[in-house]
Design a protein around this motif. Structure first.
Motif, short mmCIF file in Angstrom:
data_model
loop_
_atom_site.label_atom_id
_atom_site.label_comp_id
_atom_site.label_asym_id
_atom_site.label_seq_id
_atom_site.Cartn_x
_atom_site.Cartn_y
_atom_site.Cartn_z
N LEU B 85 0.83 -1.20 0.00
CA LEU B 85 0.00 0.00 0.00
C LEU B 85 0.87 1.25 0.00
O LEU B 85 0.57 2.24 -0.69
CB LEU B 85 -0.91 -0.01 1.23
CG LEU B 85 -2.11 0.93 1.19
CD1 LEU B 85 -2.98 0.66 -0.02
CD2 LEU B 85 -2.92 0.78 2.48
N CYS B 86 1.92 1.18 0.75
CA CYS B 86 2.86 2.31 0.83
C CYS B 86 3.47 2.60 -0.54
O CYS B 86 3.57 3.75 -0.97
CB CYS B 86 3.94 1.99 1.85
SG CYS B 86 5.12 3.31 2.08
N VAL B 87 3.85 1.53 -1.26
CA VAL B 87 4.47 1.68 -2.58
C VAL B 87 3.47 2.27 -3.58
O VAL B 87 3.78 3.23 -4.30
CB VAL B 87 5.02 0.33 -3.09
CG1 VAL B 87 5.37 0.42 -4.57
CG2 VAL B 87 6.22 -0.09 -2.27
N VAL B 88 2.26 1.69 -3.64
CA VAL B 88 1.31 2.17 -4.65
C VAL B 88 0.86 3.61 -4.36
O VAL B 88 0.49 4.35 -5.27
CB VAL B 88 0.07 1.25 -4.77
CG1 VAL B 88 0.47 -0.11 -5.30
CG2 VAL B 88 -0.67 1.15 -3.45
N ASP B 89 0.93 4.01 -3.08
CA ASP B 89 0.57 5.38 -2.73
C ASP B 89 1.55 6.39 -3.33
O ASP B 89 1.20 7.54 -3.59
CB ASP B 89 0.54 5.55 -1.21
CG ASP B 89 -0.82 5.17 -0.63
OD1 ASP B 89 -1.77 5.06 -1.42
OD2 ASP B 89 -0.91 4.99 0.58
N THR B 90 2.78 5.95 -3.53
CA THR B 90 3.78 6.87 -4.08
C THR B 90 3.73 6.91 -5.60
O THR B 90 4.38 7.75 -6.22
CB THR B 90 5.21 6.45 -3.66
OG1 THR B 90 5.49 5.18 -4.26
CG2 THR B 90 5.32 6.34 -2.15
N LEU B 91 2.95 5.99 -6.20
CA LEU B 91 2.88 5.96 -7.66
C LEU B 91 1.68 6.77 -8.14
O LEU B 91 0.52 6.43 -7.85
CB LEU B 91 2.78 4.51 -8.15
CG LEU B 91 4.01 3.65 -7.80
CD1 LEU B 91 3.77 2.20 -8.20
CD2 LEU B 91 5.26 4.19 -8.47
N GLY B 92 1.95 7.83 -8.86
CA GLY B 92 0.93 8.78 -9.26
C GLY B 92 -0.28 8.22 -9.97
O GLY B 92 -1.41 8.60 -9.67
N PRO B 93 -0.10 7.32 -10.96
CA PRO B 93 -1.23 6.90 -11.78
C PRO B 93 -2.25 6.00 -11.07
O PRO B 93 -3.30 5.74 -11.63
CB PRO B 93 -0.57 6.13 -12.93
CG PRO B 93 0.86 6.54 -12.92
CD PRO B 93 1.18 6.82 -11.50
N VAL B 94 -1.94 5.51 -9.88
CA VAL B 94 -2.85 4.59 -9.19
C VAL B 94 -4.04 5.37 -8.62
O VAL B 94 -3.87 6.27 -7.81
CB VAL B 94 -2.13 3.84 -8.06
CG1 VAL B 94 -3.14 2.97 -7.29
CG2 VAL B 94 -1.01 2.99 -8.62
N ARG B 95 -5.23 5.03 -9.06
CA ARG B 95 -6.45 5.70 -8.58
C ARG B 95 -7.10 4.89 -7.47
O ARG B 95 -7.42 5.41 -6.44
CB ARG B 95 -7.45 5.91 -9.73
CG ARG B 95 -6.93 6.70 -10.93
CD ARG B 95 -6.65 8.14 -10.57
NE ARG B 95 -5.30 8.30 -10.07
CZ ARG B 95 -4.87 9.35 -9.38
NH1 ARG B 95 -5.68 10.30 -9.06
NH2 ARG B 95 -3.62 9.43 -8.97
N ASP B 96 -7.37 3.60 -7.71
CA ASP B 96 -8.06 2.78 -6.72
C ASP B 96 -7.22 1.56 -6.37
O ASP B 96 -6.49 1.04 -7.22
CB ASP B 96 -9.41 2.29 -7.26
CG ASP B 96 -10.31 3.43 -7.69
OD1 ASP B 96 -10.13 4.54 -7.18
OD2 ASP B 96 -11.19 3.19 -8.55
N VAL B 97 -7.36 1.11 -5.15
CA VAL B 97 -6.72 -0.13 -4.71
C VAL B 97 -7.77 -0.97 -3.98
O VAL B 97 -8.31 -0.55 -2.96
CB VAL B 97 -5.55 0.16 -3.75
CG1 VAL B 97 -4.88 -1.15 -3.34
CG2 VAL B 97 -4.55 1.11 -4.38
N TYR B 98 -8.05 -2.15 -4.54
CA TYR B 98 -9.01 -3.06 -3.91
C TYR B 98 -8.28 -4.33 -3.47
O TYR B 98 -7.40 -4.83 -4.17
CB TYR B 98 -10.10 -3.46 -4.90
CG TYR B 98 -10.98 -2.32 -5.35
CD1 TYR B 98 -12.08 -1.93 -4.60
CD2 TYR B 98 -10.72 -1.64 -6.53
CE1 TYR B 98 -12.90 -0.89 -5.00
CE2 TYR B 98 -11.53 -0.59 -6.95
CZ TYR B 98 -12.62 -0.23 -6.18
OH TYR B 98 -13.43 0.80 -6.60
N ARG B 99 -8.68 -4.84 -2.31
CA ARG B 99 -8.23 -6.16 -1.90
C ARG B 99 -9.32 -7.14 -2.29
O ARG B 99 -10.50 -6.89 -2.02
CB ARG B 99 -7.98 -6.21 -0.39
CG ARG B 99 -7.27 -7.45 0.08
CD ARG B 99 -6.60 -7.20 1.43
NE ARG B 99 -7.58 -6.87 2.44
CZ ARG B 99 -8.29 -7.76 3.14
NH1 ARG B 99 -8.09 -9.05 2.93
NH2 ARG B 99 -9.16 -7.38 4.04
#
Lengths: 157, 157
Positions: B85-99
């Motif tokens: 989660l920490c990594v994807v938060d730093t990546l600009g293009p990520v809008r949504d994250v679902y488990r």
DNA sequence: GCTGAAAATACTAATAC
DNA sequence: GTATTAGTATTTTCAGC
């Protein structure tokens, strides 16, 4: 259509919080109120700003189940697509409809209160149109979600 | 928390168009301005209304590529999830994250200008964290999309 | 393109009923 | 819950630079 740094900054502020008054936006982008207001107005007219909406908390309202439904079409024709779209439009829980590349043809994002409601949706969908296959992926948790577009990447590049 | 018909109607109006003045909302739900305003105020305070935002047109801004990225975790631990989660938060293009339930562990919704930008994202992600598998599904077309929740189904049921 | 100011509208809060 | 009031803030328009 082309956007300078100021346009992107204005849009970035508004897509995160549309309650910010024009005066403060003007301040933050280094413009006075009138030209800032005119830019916003232009973006509304040209449709760059599609809408201003309130975002609700799904949990608070009891809509806590999100399901992604992968669908394969029976026939790869314009007509089948039109019919499919027509059917899903009449089904309340369907939020998004994407046409996909690869094995699956479509993906739906479906939001319902609980599994019983999803089952009703499932029966409704399959009753109204024939599908080659349907594969439901359940979201256990929405870890992040945002409606804002990544404008920061554009300003940098 | 419980919502009566009037609350749901107010919320439904606002989640489709947050520019509607309180006076007109009051009119449509059969209330006078004061109690209507107080209800809205309460919903903002309790977080039922999470935010008021402007929705932008991705095409107009040149963000026309949407990709759904299915990810399998290397380890099913709290620690790996936190790091991911920490990594994807730093990546600009990520809008949504679902488990997710089922074969894949996570799904990301990624929005970028073009394939080159997606490739940069892909390299960034895989450089920063080890994944068991990653499967990208490209959206050819966004046929429908809405941020509004299906409140109509609740009012009927 | 900008500034400054006026007018119209909407919001917020308080009152009494 | 309603009706009314008043003060504040914001939006929108209209001048002139």
């Amino acid at each position: 259509m082309t956007f300078d740094r100021i346009d992107l900054k204005i849009l970035d502020i508004l897509q995160h919080d549309a309650t910010v008054p024009v005066a403060r936006i003007a301040d933050q982008v280094g413009l006075s109120q009138t030209p800032c207001w005119k830019r916003i107005q232009k973006h509304e007219e040209t449709g760059v700003i599609r809408a201003r909406v309130a975002l609700l908390d799904p949990q608070a309202i009891g809509l806590s189940l999100t399901v992604f439904v992968m669908v394969e079409a029976v026939a790869h024709t314009t007509q089948w697509r039109a019919e499919f779209l027509c059917v899903v439009d009449t089904l309340g829980p369907v939020r998004d409809v994407y046409r996909l590349a690869g094995g699956h043809d479509f993906m739906l994002r479906v939001v319902v209160p609980d599994m019983a409601a999803f089952d009703r949706f499932y029966k409704d969908l399959t009753a109204r149109i024939r599908l080659r296959s349907m594969n439901s992926v359940f979201a256990l948790e929405t870890m992040r979600t945002t409606t804002a577009l990544p404008l920061g990447d554009l300003m940098a590049g």
